[in-house]
Design a protein around this motif. Sequence first.
Motif, mmCIF file in Angstrom:
data_model
loop_
_atom_site.group_PDB
_atom_site.id
_atom_site.type_symbol
_atom_site.label_atom_id
_atom_site.label_comp_id
_atom_site.label_asym_id
_atom_site.label_seq_id
_atom_site.Cartn_x
_atom_site.Cartn_y
_atom_site.Cartn_z
ATOM 1 N N MET A 1 0.859 -1.166 0.000
ATOM 2 C CA MET A 1 0.000 0.000 0.000
ATOM 3 C C MET A 1 0.899 1.220 0.000
ATOM 4 O O MET A 1 1.847 1.321 0.755
ATOM 5 C CB MET A 1 -0.875 -0.032 1.262
ATOM 6 N N ILE A 34 -8.893 3.289 10.407
ATOM 7 C CA ILE A 34 -9.245 2.614 9.150
ATOM 8 C C ILE A 34 -9.649 3.630 8.098
ATOM 9 O O ILE A 34 -9.223 3.555 6.946
ATOM 10 C CB ILE A 34 -10.361 1.575 9.387
ATOM 11 N N LEU A 37 -6.552 5.635 6.915
ATOM 12 C CA LEU A 37 -5.754 4.824 5.983
ATOM 13 C C LEU A 37 -6.443 4.713 4.627
ATOM 14 O O LEU A 37 -5.785 4.789 3.588
ATOM 15 C CB LEU A 37 -5.520 3.423 6.560
ATOM 16 N N ALA A 38 -7.743 4.542 4.638
ATOM 17 C CA ALA A 38 -8.480 4.449 3.370
ATOM 18 C C ALA A 38 -8.352 5.750 2.578
ATOM 19 O O ALA A 38 -8.157 5.726 1.359
ATOM 20 C CB ALA A 38 -9.954 4.132 3.642
ATOM 21 N N SER A 41 -4.646 5.957 1.234
ATOM 22 C CA SER A 41 -4.224 4.862 0.355
ATOM 23 C C SER A 41 -5.077 4.769 -0.908
ATOM 24 O O SER A 41 -4.688 4.117 -1.870
ATOM 25 C CB SER A 41 -4.288 3.532 1.101
ATOM 26 N N LYS A 43 -7.876 3.266 -0.975
ATOM 27 C CA LYS A 43 -8.586 1.985 -0.905
ATOM 28 C C LYS A 43 -9.903 2.148 -0.153
ATOM 29 O O LYS A 43 -10.109 3.108 0.583
ATOM 30 C CB LYS A 43 -7.720 0.934 -0.214
ATOM 31 N N ILE A 48 -9.331 -2.232 3.977
ATOM 32 C CA ILE A 48 -8.442 -1.952 5.096
ATOM 33 C C ILE A 48 -8.809 -2.846 6.285
ATOM 34 O O ILE A 48 -7.939 -3.349 6.991
ATOM 35 C CB ILE A 48 -8.501 -0.459 5.505
ATOM 36 N N LEU A 51 -7.099 -6.267 6.693
ATOM 37 C CA LEU A 51 -5.686 -6.365 7.054
ATOM 38 C C LEU A 51 -5.528 -7.005 8.433
ATOM 39 O O LEU A 51 -6.376 -6.845 9.307
ATOM 40 C CB LEU A 51 -5.043 -4.979 7.084
ATOM 41 N N LEU A 56 -1.900 -3.487 9.920
ATOM 42 C CA LEU A 56 -2.644 -2.254 10.173
ATOM 43 C C LEU A 56 -1.831 -1.294 11.028
ATOM 44 O O LEU A 56 -1.707 -0.111 10.698
ATOM 45 C CB LEU A 56 -3.981 -2.585 10.842
ATOM 46 N N TYR A 59 1.042 0.310 9.032
ATOM 47 C CA TYR A 59 0.594 1.397 8.147
ATOM 48 C C TYR A 59 0.237 2.640 8.942
ATOM 49 O O TYR A 59 0.517 3.760 8.530
ATOM 50 C CB TYR A 59 -0.599 0.946 7.299
#
Length: 66
Positions: A1, A34, A37-38, A41, A43, A48, A51, A56, A59
Amino acid sequence: MRLPKGWQDVTIDQFLKYNTICSRKWEDPIDLEINVLATFSGKDPKEIEKLKTKELMSYIKELGFL
């Protein structure tokens, strides 16, 4: 990622989404992570969530500059 390494790698769109996510009340702190990160990334949060915990956390540490 692929994640940004610093603020110089963050787009205005990502910053606005991040700001919105951070200003929202979350019942579970992991949901906040989460969604952050989404956002960075590109995503889906559902991806996420799949993971493993160790991945997790790794990241999340990469986004420590936030």
